[in-house]
Design a protein around this motif. Structure first.
Motif, PDB file in Angstrom:
ATOM      1  N   ALA A  15       0.827  -1.209   0.000  1.00  0.00           N
ATOM      2  CA  ALA A  15       0.000   0.000   0.000  1.00  0.00           C
ATOM      3  C   ALA A  15       0.859   1.257   0.000  1.00  0.00           C
ATOM      4  O   ALA A  15       0.591   2.222  -0.736  1.00  0.00           O
ATOM      5  CB  ALA A  15      -0.935  -0.001   1.207  1.00  0.00           C
ATOM      6  N   ALA A  16       1.913   1.253   0.809  1.00  0.00           N
ATOM      7  CA  ALA A  16       2.800   2.414   0.869  1.00  0.00           C
ATOM      8  C   ALA A  16       3.501   2.645  -0.461  1.00  0.00           C
ATOM      9  O   ALA A  16       3.618   3.777  -0.938  1.00  0.00           O
ATOM     10  CB  ALA A  16       3.824   2.229   1.988  1.00  0.00           C
ATOM     11  N   ALA A  17       3.973   1.561  -1.072  1.00  0.00           N
ATOM     12  CA  ALA A  17       4.675   1.690  -2.354  1.00  0.00           C
ATOM     13  C   ALA A  17       3.743   2.197  -3.444  1.00  0.00           C
ATOM     14  O   ALA A  17       4.114   3.070  -4.242  1.00  0.00           O
ATOM     15  CB  ALA A  17       5.278   0.346  -2.753  1.00  0.00           C
ATOM     16  N   LEU A  18       2.528   1.667  -3.507  1.00  0.00           N
ATOM     17  CA  LEU A  18       1.568   2.102  -4.518  1.00  0.00           C
ATOM     18  C   LEU A  18       1.253   3.584  -4.370  1.00  0.00           C
ATOM     19  O   LEU A  18       1.186   4.326  -5.361  1.00  0.00           O
ATOM     20  CB  LEU A  18       0.286   1.281  -4.404  1.00  0.00           C
ATOM     21  N   ALA A  19       1.051   4.033  -3.138  1.00  0.00           N
ATOM     22  CA  ALA A  19       0.714   5.434  -2.916  1.00  0.00           C
ATOM     23  C   ALA A  19       1.881   6.358  -3.244  1.00  0.00           C
ATOM     24  O   ALA A  19       1.713   7.412  -3.874  1.00  0.00           O
ATOM     25  CB  ALA A  19       0.276   5.630  -1.464  1.00  0.00           C
ATOM     26  N   SER A  20       3.083   5.957  -2.841  1.00  0.00           N
ATOM     27  CA  SER A  20       4.257   6.804  -3.062  1.00  0.00           C
ATOM     28  C   SER A  20       4.660   6.848  -4.534  1.00  0.00           C
ATOM     29  O   SER A  20       5.112   7.889  -5.037  1.00  0.00           O
ATOM     30  CB  SER A  20       5.420   6.290  -2.220  1.00  0.00           C
ATOM     31  N   ALA A  21       4.516   5.722  -5.227  1.00  0.00           N
ATOM     32  CA  ALA A  21       4.978   5.637  -6.614  1.00  0.00           C
ATOM     33  C   ALA A  21       4.270   6.628  -7.529  1.00  0.00           C
ATOM     34  O   ALA A  21       4.809   7.012  -8.570  1.00  0.00           O
ATOM     35  CB  ALA A  21       4.780   4.222  -7.141  1.00  0.00           C
ATOM     36  N   ARG A  22       3.073   7.058  -7.158  1.00  0.00           N
ATOM     37  CA  ARG A  22       2.373   8.066  -7.956  1.00  0.00           C
ATOM     38  C   ARG A  22       3.139   9.389  -8.018  1.00  0.00           C
ATOM     39  O   ARG A  22       2.895  10.209  -8.899  1.00  0.00           O
ATOM     40  CB  ARG A  22       0.986   8.316  -7.365  1.00  0.00           C
ATOM     41  N   TRP A  23       4.040   9.589  -7.075  1.00  0.00           N
ATOM     42  CA  TRP A  23       4.804  10.835  -7.014  1.00  0.00           C
ATOM     43  C   TRP A  23       6.199  10.711  -7.631  1.00  0.00           C
ATOM     44  O   TRP A  23       6.994  11.649  -7.566  1.00  0.00           O
ATOM     45  CB  TRP A  23       4.925  11.282  -5.554  1.00  0.00           C
ATOM     46  N   MET A  24       6.506   9.589  -8.239  1.00  0.00           N
ATOM     47  CA  MET A  24       7.843   9.373  -8.780  1.00  0.00           C
ATOM     48  C   MET A  24       8.210  10.426  -9.818  1.00  0.00           C
ATOM     49  O   MET A  24       7.460  10.678 -10.767  1.00  0.00           O
ATOM     50  CB  MET A  24       7.943   7.990  -9.427  1.00  0.00           C
ATOM     51  N   GLY A  25       9.354  11.050  -9.609  1.00  0.00           N
ATOM     52  CA  GLY A  25       9.888  12.002 -10.560  1.00  0.00           C
ATOM     53  C   GLY A  25       9.228  13.362 -10.560  1.00  0.00           C
ATOM     54  O   GLY A  25       9.591  14.221 -11.376  1.00  0.00           O
ATOM     55  N   ARG A  26       8.328  13.611  -9.628  1.00  0.00           N
ATOM     56  CA  ARG A  26       7.610  14.886  -9.606  1.00  0.00           C
ATOM     57  C   ARG A  26       8.310  15.941  -8.752  1.00  0.00           C
ATOM     58  O   ARG A  26       7.829  17.072  -8.633  1.00  0.00           O
ATOM     59  CB  ARG A  26       6.184  14.673  -9.113  1.00  0.00           C
ATOM     60  N   GLY A  27       9.433  15.572  -8.132  1.00  0.00           N
ATOM     61  CA  GLY A  27      10.196  16.537  -7.351  1.00  0.00           C
ATOM     62  C   GLY A  27       9.570  16.907  -6.024  1.00  0.00           C
ATOM     63  O   GLY A  27       9.935  17.921  -5.432  1.00  0.00           O
ATOM     64  N   GLU A  28       8.652  16.085  -5.538  1.00  0.00           N
ATOM     65  CA  GLU A  28       7.906  16.397  -4.311  1.00  0.00           C
ATOM     66  C   GLU A  28       8.124  15.290  -3.276  1.00  0.00           C
ATOM     67  O   GLU A  28       7.266  14.431  -3.059  1.00  0.00           O
ATOM     68  CB  GLU A  28       6.414  16.535  -4.627  1.00  0.00           C
ATOM     69  N   LYS A  29       9.270  15.295  -2.619  1.00  0.00           N
ATOM     70  CA  LYS A  29       9.600  14.190  -1.715  1.00  0.00           C
ATOM     71  C   LYS A  29       8.684  14.146  -0.488  1.00  0.00           C
ATOM     72  O   LYS A  29       8.353  13.074   0.000  1.00  0.00           O
ATOM     73  CB  LYS A  29      11.063  14.252  -1.301  1.00  0.00           C
ATOM     74  N   GLU A  30       8.268  15.327   0.028  1.00  0.00           N
ATOM     75  CA  GLU A  30       7.394  15.327   1.189  1.00  0.00           C
ATOM     76  C   GLU A  30       6.043  14.715   0.857  1.00  0.00           C
ATOM     77  O   GLU A  30       5.463  13.960   1.650  1.00  0.00           O
ATOM     78  CB  GLU A  30       7.199  16.753   1.719  1.00  0.00           C
ATOM     79  N   GLU A  31       5.521  15.021  -0.331  1.00  0.00           N
ATOM     80  CA  GLU A  31       4.235  14.459  -0.737  1.00  0.00           C
ATOM     81  C   GLU A  31       4.325  12.952  -0.922  1.00  0.00           C
ATOM     82  O   GLU A  31       3.411  12.205  -0.560  1.00  0.00           O
ATOM     83  CB  GLU A  31       3.748  15.124  -2.021  1.00  0.00           C
ATOM     84  N   ALA A  32       5.442  12.501  -1.490  1.00  0.00           N
ATOM     85  CA  ALA A  32       5.635  11.055  -1.663  1.00  0.00           C
ATOM     86  C   ALA A  32       5.658  10.350  -0.314  1.00  0.00           C
ATOM     87  O   ALA A  32       5.048   9.283  -0.139  1.00  0.00           O
ATOM     88  CB  ALA A  32       6.931  10.790  -2.424  1.00  0.00           C
ATOM     89  N   ASP A  33       6.351  10.939   0.653  1.00  0.00           N
ATOM     90  CA  ASP A  33       6.439  10.333   1.979  1.00  0.00           C
ATOM     91  C   ASP A  33       5.097  10.376   2.693  1.00  0.00           C
ATOM     92  O   ASP A  33       4.686   9.398   3.331  1.00  0.00           O
ATOM     93  CB  ASP A  33       7.493  11.068   2.802  1.00  0.00           C
ATOM     94  N   HIS A  34       4.375  11.493   2.560  1.00  0.00           N
ATOM     95  CA  HIS A  34       3.077  11.616   3.226  1.00  0.00           C
ATOM     96  C   HIS A  34       2.083  10.603   2.675  1.00  0.00           C
ATOM     97  O   HIS A  34       1.336   9.967   3.437  1.00  0.00           O
ATOM     98  CB  HIS A  34       2.535  13.034   3.044  1.00  0.00           C
ATOM     99  N   ALA A  35       2.074  10.439   1.358  1.00  0.00           N
ATOM    100  CA  ALA A  35       1.152   9.482   0.744  1.00  0.00           C
ATOM    101  C   ALA A  35       1.444   8.066   1.234  1.00  0.00           C
ATOM    102  O   ALA A  35       0.528   7.302   1.566  1.00  0.00           O
ATOM    103  CB  ALA A  35       1.268   9.552  -0.783  1.00  0.00           C
ATOM    104  N   ALA A  36       2.717   7.699   1.293  1.00  0.00           N
ATOM    105  CA  ALA A  36       3.090   6.360   1.755  1.00  0.00           C
ATOM    106  C   ALA A  36       2.734   6.170   3.221  1.00  0.00           C
ATOM    107  O   ALA A  36       2.247   5.107   3.632  1.00  0.00           O
ATOM    108  CB  ALA A  36       4.584   6.139   1.545  1.00  0.00           C
ATOM    109  N   THR A  37       2.977   7.188   4.035  1.00  0.00           N
ATOM    110  CA  THR A  37       2.695   7.093   5.464  1.00  0.00           C
ATOM    111  C   THR A  37       1.208   6.908   5.726  1.00  0.00           C
ATOM    112  O   THR A  37       0.798   6.069   6.543  1.00  0.00           O
ATOM    113  CB  THR A  37       3.204   8.351   6.189  1.00  0.00           C
ATOM    114  N   GLU A  38       0.379   7.677   5.043  1.00  0.00           N
ATOM    115  CA  GLU A  38      -1.069   7.550   5.213  1.00  0.00           C
ATOM    116  C   GLU A  38      -1.548   6.159   4.808  1.00  0.00           C
ATOM    117  O   GLU A  38      -2.362   5.537   5.509  1.00  0.00           O
ATOM    118  CB  GLU A  38      -1.803   8.619   4.396  1.00  0.00           C
ATOM    119  N   ALA A  39      -1.073   5.679   3.670  1.00  0.00           N
ATOM    120  CA  ALA A  39      -1.488   4.357   3.193  1.00  0.00           C
ATOM    121  C   ALA A  39      -1.040   3.266   4.162  1.00  0.00           C
ATOM    122  O   ALA A  39      -1.793   2.339   4.485  1.00  0.00           O
ATOM    123  CB  ALA A  39      -0.917   4.098   1.798  1.00  0.00           C
ATOM    124  N   MET A  40       0.187   3.378   4.649  1.00  0.00           N
ATOM    125  CA  MET A  40       0.726   2.400   5.589  1.00  0.00           C
ATOM    126  C   MET A  40      -0.083   2.385   6.877  1.00  0.00           C
ATOM    127  O   MET A  40      -0.469   1.318   7.390  1.00  0.00           O
ATOM    128  CB  MET A  40       2.202   2.729   5.847  1.00  0.00           C
TER     129      MET A  40
END
Length: 323
Positions: A15-40
């Protein structure tokens, strides 16, 4: 510990990987981490366990969820300690680079080091070189020991090192010894775990990285029969005091495997967010996504690679939004 927890925490890292992967390459590391944390966090609520976070996203006043001390799970048994890194390599995801992982480790209650958020000196190897390394020995001595244990020349040994200015002396000595180097931008959990798999081409990890990541890597290597030695590297009096508050009285102690994760059982799971030597990253196609996960249990020695296919229509919480 219930063996079924192995598959339950796969659901968490997927779940964390799926949520974070949507942010790949978008230059938004905080958003990637937040999405993974919420899903986890959402999936953790459904798991039948009495879990307590000992390594997480920070203290209670620093993190809204998965903070140190947070209680997780839907039942009062089994009682376990949990270490999480929703995105191991936030900059990697932001840049669309190599080896980002969603990672969870669990162990029986009281068996996992409560590692403070600071640096740790580390050395790690796979099963063939267990008992041959010494964090107090020189880089050259450790390279020779690993070469001997694996039946190869020093020139054929590959050391993985975080590419940081603080590691220049280590890098120089590795080169002077004639060994090869794989410099990585982030992700020393992946770097440590990779030492236990021949096809990654990595033999040993050196350097100073996050202490929480050191414990996560130690759990993974415990499951694989490998070894990690560590020593905390506090930079000031405040960090020393932090160690004391977390029950670590001797900050100079060499931390062996039993200090990092004790007992005879532990479970480790990691799902690839971006492609790496060990795991494929998340791939999206239409309304589906695929994942690859490594899950291992120390007590049984079982190591599984799990390919998952996920219907995004049936997991609306993972639909991407940048609102």
């Amino acid at each position: 510990m219930e063996r079924s927890l192995s598959m339950e925490i796969v659901r968490v890292t997927e779940a964390a990987a799926l949520a974070s992967a949507r942010w790949m390459g978008r230059g938004e590391k905080e958003e990637a981490d937040h999405a993974a944390t919420e899903a986890m966090r959402t999936v953790f609520d459904t798991i039948p366990m009495d879990g307590r976070v000992v390594i997480g996203e920070g203290e209670r006043d620093e993190a809204p969820m998965l903070y140190i001390g947070e209680e997780l799970g839907s039942t009062d048994h089994p009682s376990v300690d949990i270490a999480v890194d929703p995105v191991e390599g936030t900059n990697i995801v932001a840049e669309g680079s190599w080896n980002a992982l969603a990672v969870v480790a669990i162990a029986d209650r009281g068996k996992m080091l409560h590692a403070p958020d600071m640096y740790m000196q580390k050395i790690a190897v796979g099963p063939e070189a267990v008992g041959q390394i010494d964090i107090n020995a020189s880089v050259t001595e450790n390279l020779k020991a690993v070469a001997n244990a694996k039946g190869k020349d020093v020139e054929d040994v590959v050391a993985v090192v975080l590419n940081r200015p603080r590691h220049q002396d280590i890098i120089d000595e590795i080169r002077q010894a004639g060994a090869r180097i794989k410099l990585i931008p982030e992700g020393d959990v992946a770097g440590a775990i990779n030492t236990a798999f021949d096809h990654t081409g990595v033999d040993i990890l050196f350097g100073e990285g996050g202490a929480p990541e050191g414990v996560l890597a130690a759990v993974g290597l415990k499951c694989l029969g490998g070894e990690l030695q560590g020593r905390l590297a506090p930079k000031n009096d405040e960090q020393i005091e932090r160690c004391h508050r977390m029950g670590i009285t001797d900050v100079n102690k060499v931390l062996q495997m039993e200090d990092l994760v004790g007992g005879d059982d532990a479970i480790f799971a990691a799902t690839g967010i971006t492609d790496g030597e060990l795991l494929k990253g998340v791939q999206f196609k239409g309304n589906a996504a695929t994942t690859e996960t490594l899950v291992m249990r120390a007590k049984s020695g079982t190591v599984r690679f799990i390919d998952g296919k996920h219907s995004l229509k049936k997991k609306p919480n993972l639909v991407f939004t940048d609102e």
